[in-house]
Write a protein that holds these residues in place. Structure first.
Motif, PDB file in Angstrom:
ATOM      1  N   ASP A  57      10.735  -3.357  -6.817  1.00  0.00           N
ATOM      2  CA  ASP A  57       9.307  -3.044  -6.721  1.00  0.00           C
ATOM      3  C   ASP A  57       8.943  -1.686  -7.314  1.00  0.00           C
ATOM      4  OD1 ASP A  57       8.662  -5.436  -5.588  1.00  0.00           O
ATOM      5  OD2 ASP A  57       8.308  -4.666  -3.565  1.00  0.00           O
ATOM      6  N   ILE A  58       9.720  -0.656  -6.989  1.00  0.00           N
ATOM      7  CA  ILE A  58       9.372   0.685  -7.452  1.00  0.00           C
ATOM      8  C   ILE A  58       9.586   0.803  -8.959  1.00  0.00           C
ATOM      9  CG2 ILE A  58       9.801   3.152  -7.184  1.00  0.00           C
ATOM     10  CD1 ILE A  58       8.503   1.702  -4.747  1.00  0.00           C
ATOM     11  N   SER A  59      10.703   0.290  -9.451  1.00  0.00           N
ATOM     12  CA  SER A  59      10.957   0.338 -10.898  1.00  0.00           C
ATOM     13  C   SER A  59       9.882  -0.412 -11.673  1.00  0.00           C
ATOM     14  CB  SER A  59      12.331  -0.266 -11.209  1.00  0.00           C
ATOM     15  OG  SER A  59      13.372   0.557 -10.732  1.00  0.00           O
ATOM     16  N   PHE A  60       9.499  -1.594 -11.191  1.00  0.00           N
ATOM     17  CA  PHE A  60       8.477  -2.373 -11.891  1.00  0.00           C
ATOM     18  C   PHE A  60       7.135  -1.641 -11.876  1.00  0.00           C
ATOM     19  CE2 PHE A  60      10.873  -6.327 -10.218  1.00  0.00           C
ATOM     20  CZ  PHE A  60      11.876  -6.136 -11.156  1.00  0.00           C
ATOM     21  N   GLY A  61       6.794  -1.055 -10.742  1.00  0.00           N
ATOM     22  CA  GLY A  61       5.546  -0.310 -10.646  1.00  0.00           C
ATOM     23  C   GLY A  61       5.541   0.896 -11.566  1.00  0.00           C
ATOM     24  N   VAL A  85       0.851  -1.205   0.000  1.00  0.00           N
ATOM     25  CA  VAL A  85       0.000   0.000   0.000  1.00  0.00           C
ATOM     26  C   VAL A  85       0.880   1.246   0.000  1.00  0.00           C
ATOM     27  CG1 VAL A  85      -1.738   1.292   1.307  1.00  0.00           C
ATOM     28  CG2 VAL A  85      -1.852  -1.213   1.184  1.00  0.00           C
ATOM     29  N   TRP A  86       1.918   1.260   0.826  1.00  0.00           N
ATOM     30  CA  TRP A  86       2.818   2.414   0.886  1.00  0.00           C
ATOM     31  C   TRP A  86       3.479   2.655  -0.470  1.00  0.00           C
ATOM     32  CZ3 TRP A  86       5.430  -0.190   5.677  1.00  0.00           C
ATOM     33  CH2 TRP A  86       4.565  -0.082   6.789  1.00  0.00           C
ATOM     34  N   LYS A  87       3.904   1.579  -1.118  1.00  0.00           N
ATOM     35  CA  LYS A  87       4.570   1.724  -2.417  1.00  0.00           C
ATOM     36  C   LYS A  87       3.586   2.181  -3.494  1.00  0.00           C
ATOM     37  CE  LYS A  87       8.192  -1.596  -1.285  1.00  0.00           C
ATOM     38  NZ  LYS A  87       8.654  -3.004  -1.406  1.00  0.00           N
ATOM     39  N   ARG A  88       2.346   1.722  -3.418  1.00  0.00           N
ATOM     40  CA  ARG A  88       1.345   2.199  -4.383  1.00  0.00           C
ATOM     41  C   ARG A  88       1.116   3.697  -4.241  1.00  0.00           C
ATOM     42  NH1 ARG A  88      -1.450  -2.779  -3.480  1.00  0.00           N
ATOM     43  NH2 ARG A  88      -2.888  -1.794  -1.998  1.00  0.00           N
ATOM     44  N   ARG A  89       1.110   4.181  -3.016  1.00  0.00           N
ATOM     45  CA  ARG A  89       0.942   5.615  -2.795  1.00  0.00           C
ATOM     46  C   ARG A  89       2.138   6.377  -3.382  1.00  0.00           C
ATOM     47  NH1 ARG A  89      -1.827  10.025  -3.180  1.00  0.00           N
ATOM     48  NH2 ARG A  89      -1.215  11.650  -1.714  1.00  0.00           N
ATOM     49  N   LEU A  90       3.329   5.859  -3.171  1.00  0.00           N
ATOM     50  CA  LEU A  90       4.510   6.490  -3.751  1.00  0.00           C
ATOM     51  C   LEU A  90       4.394   6.555  -5.274  1.00  0.00           C
ATOM     52  CD1 LEU A  90       7.394   7.622  -3.726  1.00  0.00           C
ATOM     53  CD2 LEU A  90       8.226   5.255  -3.596  1.00  0.00           C
ATOM     54  N   LEU A  91       3.979   5.472  -5.884  1.00  0.00           N
ATOM     55  CA  LEU A  91       3.855   5.437  -7.340  1.00  0.00           C
ATOM     56  C   LEU A  91       2.796   6.418  -7.841  1.00  0.00           C
ATOM     57  CD1 LEU A  91       4.303   1.612  -7.764  1.00  0.00           C
ATOM     58  CD2 LEU A  91       5.731   3.354  -8.855  1.00  0.00           C
TER      59      LEU A  91
END
Length: 258
Positions: free
Chosen positions: A85-89, A59-65
């Motif tokens: 994770d962040i690069s793939f998102g 959830v935190w990473k989705r918000r960042l994206l």
């Protein structure tokens, strides 16, 4: 900071030292020590992230994206990107070229394997690099992220200055990191999870309680929200702001190069 953390030392003999969890170590020794931690946990890192956060890290990473606002014409530098994770998102959301960078070759190897599984190898550049001294031209990328990595860096201000340097004018930096809990009633529960449950999980799942003890301690020694915001301003970033999530367990800091 948690009651489990020792008070900051004013001992002049500690000059030239940095925190490694609750320990003070010579500044030149921290990088190999951190590298050893992540060499140990690399293959179990994603499983442990789910266990450590009860899956909420997604959830935190989705918000960042969402805040990153990926666009095809924008280029991302994902510092301490580890397993990707962040690069793939970013790529999945329609972002432009991405550089997945990490100082730890073992973590980056896992990221490369995951990229191959997702058929994303052609969209990514992999870079083993120290975030404190990036081998990249100035003003060369549009977004810089560092997710759950800044606390492991020896010279955090140097990382922030490098992030600003490589950003193009109008580019934006984001840091997703564990921070200081803002709800007092939650702190004892969070401490118990971090210092009693987490090392046991590390021992059971990754065979390494010590590394996860360090990870828990490193969260507590990381600068508070406003302190990090001021460090970003000192590094030359502008319009600095931050957003707490999960009662301050994590925060997303952002700043612009204008």
């Amino acid at each position: 900071m948690s009651a489990n953390a020792p008070p900051p030392s004013n001992n002049p003999e500690l000059a030239g030292t940095v925190d490694f969890g609750y320990r003070q170590v010579p500044s030149g020794e921290k990088k190999p020590m951190v590298r050893a931690v992540f060499d140990s946990v690399a293959r179990r890192y994603d499983i442990m992230n789910d266990l450590m956060s009860l899956g909420i890290h997604r959830v935190w990473k989705r918000r960042l994206l969402t805040l990153l606002a990926p666009r095809p014409h924008l280029e991302l530098l994902d510092l301490a990107g580890g397993t990707g994770d962040i690069s793939f998102g970013w790529l999945a959301a329609g972002g432009g070229p991405a550089i997945l960078s990490d100082i730890n070759a073992q973590m980056l190897s896992v990221g490369r394997e995951r990229a191959a599984e997702r058929a994303m190898i052609g969209d990514l550049r992999f870079l083993v690099a120290d975030a404190e001294a990036l081998p990249l031209p100035s003003a060369s990328v549009d977004r810089v992220t560092i997710a759950f990595g800044l606390r492991n860096c020896t010279d955090k201000l140097a990382v922030l200055r490098e992030a600003r340097r490589v950003l193009r004018p109008g580019g934006r930096f984001f840091c997703l990191e564990f921070s200081t809990v803002q709800v007092a009633a939650l702190a004892p529960v969070y401490d118990a999870w971090s210092f009693k449950v987490l090392p046991r999980l590390g021992s059971a799942v990754a065979g390494d309680a010590e590394s996860y003890q360090y990870l828990a301690e490193s969260i507590r020694t990381f600068p508070r929200q406003e302190v990090l915001a001021e460090m970003m301003r000192e590094a030359g970033l502008e319009r600095v702001s931050y957003e707490n999530m999960s009662a301050g367990i994590v925060a997303i800091h952002s700043g612009w190069r204008l």
